[in-house]
Scaffold this motif. Sequence first.
Motif, mmCIF file in Angstrom:
data_model
loop_
_atom_site.group_PDB
_atom_site.id
_atom_site.type_symbol
_atom_site.label_atom_id
_atom_site.label_comp_id
_atom_site.label_asym_id
_atom_site.label_seq_id
_atom_site.Cartn_x
_atom_site.Cartn_y
_atom_site.Cartn_z
ATOM 1 N N THR A 100 0.872 -1.224 0.044
ATOM 2 C CA THR A 100 0.256 -0.005 -0.168
ATOM 3 C C THR A 100 0.647 1.191 0.070
ATOM 4 O O THR A 100 0.611 2.159 -0.636
ATOM 5 C CB THR A 100 -0.698 0.017 1.320
ATOM 6 N N GLU A 101 2.103 1.329 0.727
ATOM 7 C CA GLU A 101 2.937 2.239 0.809
ATOM 8 C C GLU A 101 4.262 1.519 0.762
ATOM 9 O O GLU A 101 4.511 0.368 1.156
ATOM 10 C CB GLU A 101 2.842 3.093 1.835
ATOM 11 N N ARG A 102 5.209 2.375 0.192
ATOM 12 C CA ARG A 102 6.705 1.919 0.025
ATOM 13 C C ARG A 102 7.667 2.866 0.873
ATOM 14 O O ARG A 102 7.461 4.087 0.363
ATOM 15 C CB ARG A 102 6.977 1.506 -1.433
ATOM 16 N N TYR A 103 8.364 2.451 1.728
ATOM 17 C CA TYR A 103 9.300 3.460 2.378
ATOM 18 C C TYR A 103 10.864 3.237 1.781
ATOM 19 O O TYR A 103 11.554 2.109 1.939
ATOM 20 C CB TYR A 103 9.204 3.237 3.920
ATOM 21 N N GLN B 90 4.349 3.470 11.296
ATOM 22 C CA GLN B 90 3.328 2.917 10.153
ATOM 23 C C GLN B 90 2.645 1.933 10.479
ATOM 24 O O GLN B 90 1.880 1.105 9.564
ATOM 25 C CB GLN B 90 4.199 2.878 8.824
ATOM 26 N N VAL C 167 8.373 8.229 0.302
ATOM 27 C CA VAL C 167 7.213 7.449 0.575
ATOM 28 C C VAL C 167 6.629 7.299 -0.899
ATOM 29 O O VAL C 167 6.411 8.502 -1.539
ATOM 30 C CB VAL C 167 6.449 8.152 1.649
ATOM 31 N N ASP C 168 6.460 6.088 -1.326
ATOM 32 C CA ASP C 168 5.719 5.798 -2.564
ATOM 33 C C ASP C 168 4.375 5.253 -2.186
ATOM 34 O O ASP C 168 4.080 4.307 -1.503
ATOM 35 C CB ASP C 168 6.342 4.899 -3.386
ATOM 36 N N ARG C 169 3.206 6.061 -2.581
ATOM 37 C CA ARG C 169 2.054 5.915 -2.519
ATOM 38 C C ARG C 169 1.299 5.595 -3.949
ATOM 39 O O ARG C 169 1.873 6.192 -4.949
ATOM 40 C CB ARG C 169 1.056 6.847 -1.779
ATOM 41 N N ARG D 263 4.369 -1.328 3.363
ATOM 42 C CA ARG D 263 3.218 -1.514 4.072
ATOM 43 C C ARG D 263 2.336 -2.416 3.355
ATOM 44 O O ARG D 263 1.999 -1.972 2.172
ATOM 45 C CB ARG D 263 2.480 -0.361 4.498
ATOM 46 N N THR E 32 4.352 10.212 -4.810
ATOM 47 C CA THR E 32 5.580 10.031 -4.242
ATOM 48 C C THR E 32 5.690 11.355 -3.390
ATOM 49 O O THR E 32 5.758 12.287 -3.780
ATOM 50 C CB THR E 32 6.980 9.765 -4.948
ATOM 51 N N GLU E 33 6.151 11.104 -1.980
ATOM 52 C CA GLU E 33 6.677 12.209 -1.087
ATOM 53 C C GLU E 33 7.880 12.268 -0.346
ATOM 54 O O GLU E 33 8.206 10.773 -0.208
ATOM 55 C CB GLU E 33 5.249 12.353 -0.123
#
Length: 454
Positions: free
Chosen positions: A50-53, A84, A63-65, A129, A69-70
Amino acid sequence: MVLERLELPYCASALPYFQHLANEPGAIWFHSGQPLRPGHRWEWCSAWPTERYRYLGQGRVRVDRPLGTESVHCDDFFRFLAQQVRPGPGLNIPFSSGLAGHLDYELGYELHSLTGRHTPRAELACVGRYDWSLVTDHDTRRSWLLIHEDCPADIRDRALTLRGASTGVPPLEGLPRVRWQSLMSEATYQDRFERIREYILAGDIYQANLTRQWRATLPENVSDWALYRHLIERVPAPFSVYHKAADHTLLSVSPERFITIDQDRMTTQPIKGTRRRGKSEAEDRQLAEELSASEKDRAENLMIVDLLRNDLSRNAAIGSVKVPDLFKLETFSNVHHLVSTITARLKSGSTPLDALRDAFPGGSITGAPKRRAMEIIEELELAPRGSYCGSAFWLGDDGCFDSNILIRSLVRQHDRLVCSGGGGIVADSVGDEEYKESATKVRQLLEALGRIDD
């Protein structure tokens, strides 16, 4: 925490299910190889985090959503990860949802305030995640899809396709035979070995783990999954993991547990002491007995046990650190090892990720004292270690945690394959023997995929 729980047909390995996920983004599979080893009841796999850190060092996290990306900044990547987790009740299942991924060895330089002459990979860690998993219990011979209530609908729909997926396993694909070349010549190895002995005799360290690297090139159209199937066919191992990270793929058949935490009980199982497998039953038994009786190998193991007792104590309840097993002989497909076990209770206020951070990288692949051994490793080795000697881990939303030491591991990035092997050097080590041992540990992996030009 509410979970959707759907039963699937049981398979003796999750491989028939994971083959449908292996080339998907974030695909991950923690397993113990075949045949199953005693005490390895569970395995699980997932994909589409769901998310990648992605940790870039110096507090920078990408943070990839799904929507973009943030870039964020944190003071402590491990505490950032802990935030998380979505705590829920224990389910007596190892991983239903939570965090999973792996850390590169060079992350340890930041944790120990060291700088190195090698340029590490841009991403020092890649952790996802995961809001769903496919879990197999080999004791009860049951498999389930477990889906967290917060799992996005599109990911849930993709996970549900596994209910109708074929569990037939096609034969192994033929692979082009790669040519492995060692980055460190025997002459260079012997020079580095002598320099480590000089540091030991001067009192700088008691032990340092010297490793060398092999590299190979292969066509980019060869899938990561095809490589891994050949690897696990030849080298089953109890702490294996496949992880399709953001910019590389980890292909590990590790025999070594790092830290596991269930409730508040912590366990670590360092490996030190190795002999090759024999060519006959009699030779194999003789080599195993030789290892069990070796004062040098037992002393080397004990140094790392003392180091890890200290590492665990930083997050352990006072007086809880114990050593129930010393120098236990364990046999794997390619080698015999001496394995010790250290246990402790996690103290109030500490998290599993605190314990991982404060023991990373594992002492069995650095030496002792750890910080000085790491400085010497960086001075003498010819390339960054990358994922090798790092750790793959998972932390469930219910607080259960497990991790390995990434030895016997390959990393595939584009058309390059990298594999490393090494061993601990102590005062009475013999250079020729250590050089041969570094290759013995990984020979089965290398020969599973190609030939060795040592």
